[in-house]
Design a protein around this motif. Structure first.
Motif, PDB file in Angstrom:
ATOM      1  N   ILE A   1       0.818  -1.215   0.000  1.00  0.00           N
ATOM      2  CA  ILE A   1       0.000   0.000   0.000  1.00  0.00           C
ATOM      3  C   ILE A   1       0.857   1.272   0.000  1.00  0.00           C
ATOM      4  CG2 ILE A   1      -1.707   1.339   1.303  1.00  0.00           C
ATOM      5  CD1 ILE A   1      -2.914  -1.369   2.180  1.00  0.00           C
ATOM      6  N   PHE A   2       1.775   1.406   0.948  1.00  0.00           N
ATOM      7  CA  PHE A   2       2.559   2.641   1.026  1.00  0.00           C
ATOM      8  C   PHE A   2       3.444   2.860  -0.199  1.00  0.00           C
ATOM      9  CE2 PHE A   2       6.149   5.265   2.363  1.00  0.00           C
ATOM     10  CZ  PHE A   2       5.461   6.427   2.666  1.00  0.00           C
ATOM     11  N   PRO A   3       4.193   1.834  -0.658  1.00  0.00           N
ATOM     12  CA  PRO A   3       4.992   2.082  -1.864  1.00  0.00           C
ATOM     13  C   PRO A   3       4.141   2.461  -3.075  1.00  0.00           C
ATOM     14  CG  PRO A   3       5.729   0.084  -0.799  1.00  0.00           C
ATOM     15  CD  PRO A   3       4.479   0.519  -0.098  1.00  0.00           C
ATOM     16  N   THR A   4       2.953   1.892  -3.201  1.00  0.00           N
ATOM     17  CA  THR A   4       2.077   2.234  -4.321  1.00  0.00           C
ATOM     18  C   THR A   4       1.601   3.679  -4.208  1.00  0.00           C
ATOM     19  OG1 THR A   4       1.356  -0.060  -4.482  1.00  0.00           O
ATOM     20  CG2 THR A   4      -0.031   1.600  -5.544  1.00  0.00           C
TER      21      THR A   4
ATOM     22  N   LEU B   1      15.691  13.110  -4.877  1.00  0.00           N
ATOM     23  CA  LEU B   1      15.321  12.660  -3.532  1.00  0.00           C
ATOM     24  C   LEU B   1      14.007  11.884  -3.550  1.00  0.00           C
ATOM     25  CD1 LEU B   1      16.370  15.787  -1.442  1.00  0.00           C
ATOM     26  CD2 LEU B   1      17.526  13.569  -1.584  1.00  0.00           C
ATOM     27  N   VAL B   2      13.072  12.297  -4.398  1.00  0.00           N
ATOM     28  CA  VAL B   2      11.810  11.563  -4.545  1.00  0.00           C
ATOM     29  C   VAL B   2      12.095  10.161  -5.098  1.00  0.00           C
ATOM     30  CG1 VAL B   2       9.668  11.472  -5.911  1.00  0.00           C
ATOM     31  CG2 VAL B   2      10.322  13.583  -4.736  1.00  0.00           C
ATOM     32  N   ALA B   3      12.976  10.073  -6.104  1.00  0.00           N
ATOM     33  CA  ALA B   3      13.329   8.771  -6.682  1.00  0.00           C
ATOM     34  C   ALA B   3      14.049   7.902  -5.658  1.00  0.00           C
ATOM     35  CB  ALA B   3      14.202   8.971  -7.924  1.00  0.00           C
ATOM     36  N   LEU B   4      14.946   8.503  -4.880  1.00  0.00           N
ATOM     37  CA  LEU B   4      15.664   7.760  -3.842  1.00  0.00           C
ATOM     38  C   LEU B   4      14.677   7.188  -2.836  1.00  0.00           C
ATOM     39  CD1 LEU B   4      18.810   7.547  -2.578  1.00  0.00           C
ATOM     40  CD2 LEU B   4      17.668   8.929  -0.864  1.00  0.00           C
ATOM     41  N   ALA B   5      13.729   8.008  -2.381  1.00  0.00           N
ATOM     42  CA  ALA B   5      12.743   7.547  -1.406  1.00  0.00           C
ATOM     43  C   ALA B   5      11.857   6.451  -1.989  1.00  0.00           C
ATOM     44  CB  ALA B   5      11.893   8.723  -0.927  1.00  0.00           C
ATOM     45  N   LEU B   6      11.474   6.582  -3.252  1.00  0.00           N
ATOM     46  CA  LEU B   6      10.654   5.550  -3.883  1.00  0.00           C
ATOM     47  C   LEU B   6      11.397   4.218  -3.909  1.00  0.00           C
ATOM     48  CD1 LEU B   6       8.117   4.662  -5.401  1.00  0.00           C
ATOM     49  CD2 LEU B   6       9.219   5.440  -7.517  1.00  0.00           C
TER      50      LEU B   6
END
Length: 165
Positions: A30-33, A128-133
């Motif tokens: 759920i959270f990764p999606t 940073l968004v890509a790193l967190a994903l």
């Protein structure tokens, strides 16, 4: 100010870390999606340009590697009788996140001065968004695979025990 907020958050997380919480395999996606939808929306709003795409891809891969390691640091247990999965936070996982925050802060400081990579604030945010994903997704994938393997082992052990009696 930021250090104070970070200290409070870490202190609260450190207290909750030793608590055993149920791990529900069916909810790990759920959270990764949700975060992937947010990441795609952010990237679609102002897409990276030129080499920033390459840096975002590299950040995604680095995040995945870090997430896999963080997932391995999480303690997962299976109740031998009920086969209920539980997780417990790990002090090493918390220290790992603190190290990532320190590296991120160092990178931000390095980019503020003479920016030799010629990246703007949007490109850094995208990275940073890509790193967190990558981090969130790989952590949950690792935890899912390991929890499923532990659950299968517990079920097999139960079958062996029931046949032996």
């Amino acid at each position: 100010m930021t250090a104070g907020v970070l200290a409070i958050v870490v202190a609260l997380r450190w207290r909750r870390m030793s608590r055993v919480t149920p791990l529900r395999l069916e909810r790990l996606w759920i959270f990764p999606t949700f975060y992937a939808v947010v990441a795609v929306a952010l990237l679609a709003t102002r897409p990276p340009v030129g080499l920033a795409w390459l840096f975002c891809a590299a950040a995604l891969l680095i995040g995945a590697a870090l997430g896999w390691q963080r997932g391995k640091l999480m303690r997962i247990t299976v109740d031998p009788e009920t086969h209920a999965l539980n997780q417990t936070g790990s002090p090493a996982a918390m220290l790992f996140i603190l190290a990532i925050i320190a590296v991120r802060s160092g990178a931000r400081y390095a980019l503020e001065g003479d920016n030799f990579l010629h990246l703007n604030a949007f490109a850094v945010t995208d990275m940073l968004v890509a790193l967190a994903l990558g981090l969130f997704t790989a952590q949950r994938i690792e935890m899912f695979l390991r929890a499923r393997r532990l659950l299968d082992q517990a079920r097999a052990q139960s079958r062996i025990s029931s046949v032996a009696t």
